[in-house]
Design a protein around this motif. Structure first.
Motif, PDB file in Angstrom:
ATOM      1  N   LEU A 333      -2.785  12.958  -3.812  1.00 44.02           N
ATOM      2  CA  LEU A 333      -2.845  11.546  -4.199  1.00 44.02           C
ATOM      3  C   LEU A 333      -1.928  11.259  -5.377  1.00 44.02           C
ATOM      4  N   ARG A 337       1.111   8.620  -4.938  1.00 43.88           N
ATOM      5  CA  ARG A 337       1.236   7.385  -5.725  1.00 43.88           C
ATOM      6  C   ARG A 337       2.593   7.314  -6.437  1.00 43.88           C
ATOM      7  N   THR A 368      -4.834   9.405   3.613  1.00 44.91           N
ATOM      8  CA  THR A 368      -5.186   8.318   2.703  1.00 44.91           C
ATOM      9  C   THR A 368      -4.025   7.333   2.685  1.00 44.91           C
ATOM     10  N   TYR A 369      -4.344   6.081   2.942  1.00 44.78           N
ATOM     11  CA  TYR A 369      -3.342   5.009   2.973  1.00 44.78           C
ATOM     12  C   TYR A 369      -3.439   4.230   1.671  1.00 44.78           C
ATOM     13  N   ILE A 370      -2.319   4.108   0.966  1.00 44.74           N
ATOM     14  CA  ILE A 370      -2.270   3.357  -0.289  1.00 44.74           C
ATOM     15  C   ILE A 370      -1.109   2.372  -0.216  1.00 44.74           C
ATOM     16  N   ASN A 371      -1.367   1.108  -0.571  1.00 45.56           N
ATOM     17  CA  ASN A 371      -0.262   0.159  -0.600  1.00 45.56           C
ATOM     18  C   ASN A 371       0.012  -0.316  -2.029  1.00 45.56           C
ATOM     19  N   GLU A 376      -6.547   1.271  -1.332  1.00 47.03           N
ATOM     20  CA  GLU A 376      -6.584   2.710  -1.094  1.00 47.03           C
ATOM     21  C   GLU A 376      -7.695   2.981  -0.082  1.00 47.03           C
ATOM     22  N   LYS A 377      -7.300   3.505   1.080  1.00 42.90           N
ATOM     23  CA  LYS A 377      -8.284   3.715   2.147  1.00 42.90           C
ATOM     24  C   LYS A 377      -8.076   5.085   2.783  1.00 42.90           C
ATOM     25  N   THR A 378      -9.152   5.860   2.853  1.00 47.60           N
ATOM     26  CA  THR A 378      -9.097   7.157   3.511  1.00 47.60           C
ATOM     27  C   THR A 378      -9.483   7.003   4.979  1.00 47.60           C
TER      28      THR A 378
END
Length: 404
Positions: A333, A337, A368-371, A376-378
């Motif tokens: 993570l 990031r 894990t998707y982060i925009n 932030e979504k696993t």
């Protein structure tokens, strides 16, 4: 979403046929109208009477047993079905359909139907990995057949590995998810999507090269799902052994430099760009036209940096929604990031390739998707097609928000 759907369930001759009984029950309880076709071998494991009782419909076992003189049974079933599901699917039926053979009720109906076909394989781990079976599945995938991957575990034959029929409840959920998506307006309709996938090969001499463990499965899943969601999809692929997904335009490359040029050429005018390829960060500084012969002592190969495709796309982007991938083993993570920020991305998909059952070469992934808006979504461990669907749904939400 299966309520009222007309489903032909094909049951073939494997020990997992007993699970098809539960599957029939679950589909019927969910409101589907299920008609079962059994092969002769399936009848050695489960009685047709069992499926008749569970489905409340006649069971079909013989091409020449015409129950209604006014109809040709296998054609009538082929036309009747909203979808066809083969569970369990043996290596035999997969081989038959892939080669256009029709010598029983089930294989004949499969050649005649225009309905979507779902195949849930079940067989010995070595059979599932046999080149002939793999080639047959690739052919069917290329024609638009949907595979529901088998699970890993203890098989009836005593082996441990991949080949166990997916659980009936999970199969029903796959059908529900697909049917639900079909009832909605395609979420990427009219969007132009560019995806990169697979590894690159960096030549040393005519015999040797550097590469990595990427098989392209995640990128191909993204391309396939984007096409199903209505997008116009271009896929730039490194050297992999995967069939081109239906409705996808494919560009094959081999080296990092070739992938760089292809991505730059295709970048303008795209709405979404997803760089899922595992591109070599380094390549040999010198290559040889002839095979390097073995010499006494060590051999040192000097390496030079390749172009950073994602960073260059981040510099050039205008309206594009740019998504990167970060395959990490330490502090995923944290590094993800940082990559999101330094490469000017809109989102990043991070996966720890040391997670059991996920990463390179597997059919499943956990990411894990982060925009760049703080979301932030696993996405928990699931088939790569399912993970791809979730990723694209998150991207589509961001696109809608941007257009407001």
């Amino acid at each position: 979403m299966v309520k009222g759907k007309k489903i032909v369930l094909g049951v073939t001759g494997g020990i997992a046929a007993y699970k098809a009984c539960t599957l029939t029950s679950r589909l019927t309880q969910a409101g589907a109208d299920v008609k079962v076709i059994m092969t002769a071998s399936a009848g050695n494991f489960v009685s047709p009477l069992t499926f008749q009782a569970l489905s409340r419909n006649p069971v079909f076992t013989d091409t020449f047993d015409e129950k209604d003189p006014a109809k040709i049974a296998h054609i009538d079933l082929a036309d009747w079905a909203d979808l066809v599901l083969i569970a369990p699917a043996t290596a035999n039926i997969i081989g038959k359909v892939a080669n256009g053979l029709a010598d029983d009720m089930l294989s004949t109906m499969l050649l005649a139907t225009q309905a979507p076909v779902y195949i849930a394989p079940a067989m010995n781990v070595h059979m599932y990995a046999h080149p002939a079976v793999i080639d047959n599945m690739k052919s069917l995938e290329g024609w638009g057949y949907r595979f529901i991957e088998p699970g890993d575990g203890l098989l009836a034959c005593g082996y441990v590995g991949k080949g166990r029929l997916e659980e009936p409840e999970a199969i029903v959920e796959v059908l529900k998810s697909d049917l639900e998506r079909q009832t909605k307006e395609p979420i990427l309709k009219g969007r132009r999507v560019l995806v990169s996938a697979g590894p690159t090969k960096e030549k040393i001499d005519p015999v040797r090269y550097f590469t990595n463990h990427s098989t392209g499965k995640m990128g191909f899943a993204l391309a396939a799902e984007a096409a199903k969601m209505g997008a116009e999809v271009t896929l730039v692929s490194g050297p992999v052994s995967l069939a081109t997904p239906p409705g996808v335009t494919r560009i094959d490359v081999e080296t990092a430099e070739q992938m760089y040029r292809a991505m730059m050429d295709q970048f303008d005018g795209k709405d979404v760009v997803i760089k899922a390829a595992a591109v070599a960060d380094y390549r040999p500084a010198s290559t040889y036209e002839e095979k390097m012969k073995k010499q006494p002592g060590d051999w040192t190969v000097e390496m030079e940096r390749t172009k950073d495709i994602l960073q260059e796309l981040g510099k050039r982007k205008q309206q594009q929604y740019l998504v990167g991938f970060a395959a990490e083993t330490i502090h995923p993570l944290q590094y993800g990031r940082k990559k999101l920020e330094t490469k000017n991305l809109d989102a990043i998909v991070i996966n720890n390739i040391k997670t059991k059952g996920a990463g390179f070469g597997t059919d499943k992934n956990e990411v894990t998707y982060i925009n760049n808006q703080g979301l932030e979504k696993t996405i928990e461990l699931a088939e790569k097609t399912e993970v791809a669907g979730h990723i694209l749904e998150l991207i589509s939400i961001a696109l809608k928000d941007e257009s407001r």
